[in-house]
Write an enzyme that holds these catalytic residues in place. Structure first.
Site, mmCIF file in Angstrom:
data_model
loop_
_atom_site.group_PDB
_atom_site.id
_atom_site.type_symbol
_atom_site.label_atom_id
_atom_site.label_comp_id
_atom_site.label_asym_id
_atom_site.label_seq_id
_atom_site.Cartn_x
_atom_site.Cartn_y
_atom_site.Cartn_z
ATOM 1 N N HIS A 152 0.842 -1.206 0.000
ATOM 2 C CA HIS A 152 0.000 0.000 0.000
ATOM 3 C C HIS A 152 0.871 1.247 0.000
ATOM 4 C CE1 HIS A 152 -4.357 -0.819 0.411
ATOM 5 N NE2 HIS A 152 -3.954 -2.028 0.787
ATOM 6 N N ALA A 204 3.923 1.612 -1.074
ATOM 7 C CA ALA A 204 4.632 1.751 -2.349
ATOM 8 C C ALA A 204 3.729 2.332 -3.434
ATOM 9 C CB ALA A 204 5.178 0.394 -2.796
ATOM 10 N N ARG A 246 1.635 4.784 -3.043
ATOM 11 C CA ARG A 246 1.359 6.209 -2.815
ATOM 12 C C ARG A 246 2.561 7.035 -3.235
ATOM 13 N NH1 ARG A 246 -0.303 3.923 2.030
ATOM 14 N NH2 ARG A 246 1.476 4.805 3.142
#
Length: 184
Positions: free
Chosen positions: A56, A58, A60
């Protein structure tokens, strides 16, 4: 009902596991033009969950700020929400699980969270699992969790200006929508 001439202040995104709800919330936040902040409720109690959290993160980009808050969610929202920022809470289901493991008062925490929404100084997107579409769990703890999750989703749906159901990556608007009128 939201006014179509002004942005909404609160959105609840519901969906099953791997439905695309987190990705949808992220896209909306990034397209808002506001500074995105993720309030993450997950805790890495094992290696597999740690890998999920890392995936998750990675996904953003550097615009995102992060606050990790597994329990005191209403307080974190009141502290972090502001007009120039959009807050994504991912996810309400994990938050509820954290509370149930601590033997917290789920009804009180749900009420506190729902009541906090109207007074927030900036927009918020809640991500939450829809868990009521499957079989009735066979053990009491799982049934209690499923029931508490349904009540949390109802409370958030009532106070949020908009509600979306995501299935297979496709969003379906549930609120605002006209209430069906039936004659018998």
């Amino acid at each position: 009902m939201p006014n179509p001439k002004r942005p909404i202040g609160s959105l609840l995104i519901l969906g099953g596991a791997r439905s695309g709800k987190s990705r949808y919330a992220q896209r909306l936040a990034e397209a808002s033009g506001l500074r995105p902040l993720l309030i993450a409720t997950a805790q890495a109690h094992d290696a597999e969950m740690g890998e999920r959290i890392a995936r998750h993160a990675a996904g953003r980009d550097p615009r995102w700020s992060l606050v990790e808050e597994p329990v005191a969610l209403a307080e974190a929202l009141r502290r972090e929400a502001r007009a120039d920022r959009i807050v994504v809470v991912d996810c309400a289901t994990l938050w509820l699980g954290n509370l149930i493991l601590k033997n917290d008062n789920l009804a009180s925490a749900t009420q506190d969270l729902a009541q906090s929404v109207a007074g927030l100084a900036g927009p918020v997107i809640f991500v939450s699992n829809e868990v009521g579409g499957g079989l009735v769990p066979e053990n009491a703890l799982a049934r209690a969790f499923r029931d508490a999750q349904g009540l949390l989703n109802q409370a958030l749906a009532e106070v949020c200006e908009a509600v979306v159901l995501v299935n297979a990556g496709i969003a379906l608007c549930l609120k605002p929508a006209p209430e069906p009128k039936f004659r018998f």
